[in-house]
Design a protein around this motif. Structure first.
Motif, mmCIF file in Angstrom:
data_model
loop_
_atom_site.group_PDB
_atom_site.id
_atom_site.type_symbol
_atom_site.label_atom_id
_atom_site.label_comp_id
_atom_site.label_asym_id
_atom_site.label_seq_id
_atom_site.Cartn_x
_atom_site.Cartn_y
_atom_site.Cartn_z
ATOM 1 N N TRP A 15 0.846 -1.198 0.000
ATOM 2 C CA TRP A 15 0.000 0.000 0.000
ATOM 3 C C TRP A 15 0.884 1.251 0.000
ATOM 4 O O TRP A 15 0.665 2.180 -0.761
ATOM 5 N N THR A 48 -10.109 -0.235 -5.724
ATOM 6 C CA THR A 48 -11.190 -0.003 -4.760
ATOM 7 C C THR A 48 -12.319 -0.999 -4.970
ATOM 8 O O THR A 48 -12.841 -1.575 -4.010
ATOM 9 N N MET A 51 -11.234 -4.396 -3.625
ATOM 10 C CA MET A 51 -11.231 -4.495 -2.157
ATOM 11 C C MET A 51 -12.669 -4.617 -1.651
ATOM 12 O O MET A 51 -12.931 -5.355 -0.699
ATOM 13 N N LYS A 104 -8.697 5.248 -0.355
ATOM 14 C CA LYS A 104 -8.140 5.339 1.001
ATOM 15 C C LYS A 104 -9.153 4.883 2.047
ATOM 16 O O LYS A 104 -8.789 4.196 3.010
ATOM 17 N N TYR A 107 -9.410 1.061 1.849
ATOM 18 C CA TYR A 107 -8.214 0.448 2.428
ATOM 19 C C TYR A 107 -8.290 0.483 3.961
ATOM 20 O O TYR A 107 -7.998 -0.522 4.618
ATOM 21 N N THR A 111 -8.266 -2.865 6.324
ATOM 22 C CA THR A 111 -7.273 -3.129 7.365
ATOM 23 C C THR A 111 -7.916 -3.209 8.745
ATOM 24 O O THR A 111 -7.516 -4.042 9.563
ATOM 25 N N SER A 144 -5.396 -7.464 -2.313
ATOM 26 C CA SER A 144 -4.781 -6.341 -1.590
ATOM 27 C C SER A 144 -3.324 -6.230 -2.023
ATOM 28 O O SER A 144 -3.049 -5.688 -3.096
#
Length: 167
Positions: A15, A48, A51, A104, A107, A111, A144
């Motif tokens: 990342w 995006t 994910m 962002k 992500y 996480t 990822s």
């Protein structure tokens, strides 16, 4: 992958490499398409989307077409050319700032979810009836860190070709 710390570290490393590269791009570079028609912005929107798919489909077990907001026929055979074309069309006119903010945010969501999950759950087979017993962590890495590295390289190669062509 020996533990969650190693998993999260690998994801974070890729990342950071992706974001370091993105932060060096000019506004013009962000929207300049490569030979295949995708700009860096398009690559980031693609990440995006995947994910989102990772969390909704692979981790939550929801129907792929529902997660991807596509016609069920588009995801039935997992034809990546069809799926990626649909995702590209949906995102191609979005502003850079919106794409970056969404990337962002997604992500951070991923996480946070991974940090909250027991590592043992990530090692369980994605599908209980999978004869190969492939663990969920395979899809996590694929959508990822491995995907970040793949698209960072695609963007870097396109920029390198454009730079050489200008000389």
């Amino acid at each position: 992958m020996k533990d969650k710390t190693e998993l999260l570290s690998e994801i974070e490393r890729e990342w950071k490499a992706l974001m370091d590269m993105v932060n060096q791009l000019t506004p013009q570079q962000m929207v300049t398409p490569d030979a295949g028609g995708w700009s860096p912005k398009d690559n980031l929107a693609h990440l995006t989307e995947w994910m989102t798919t990772l969390m909704g489909y692979h981790m939550d077990g929801r129907p792929s077409h529902e997660v991807m907001n596509l016609d069920p026929a588009d995801t039935e055979d997992w034809d990546m050319d069809i799926i990626n074309a649909r995702l590209f069309e949906r995102n191609k006119e979005r502003p850079v700032e919106e794409v970056l903010a969404g990337l962002k945010s997604k992500y951070a969501e991923l996480t946070a979810r991974l940090e909250a999950m027991p590592f043992e759950d990530l090692l369980k087979p994605r599908w209980p009836d999978d004869p190969e017993k492939r663990p969920l962590v395979n899809w996590i890495l694929g959508d990822s860190s491995e995907h970040f590295a793949e698209h960072r390289e695609v963007i870097e190669q396109a920029l390198s070709k454009k730079s050489k062509a200008k000389r």
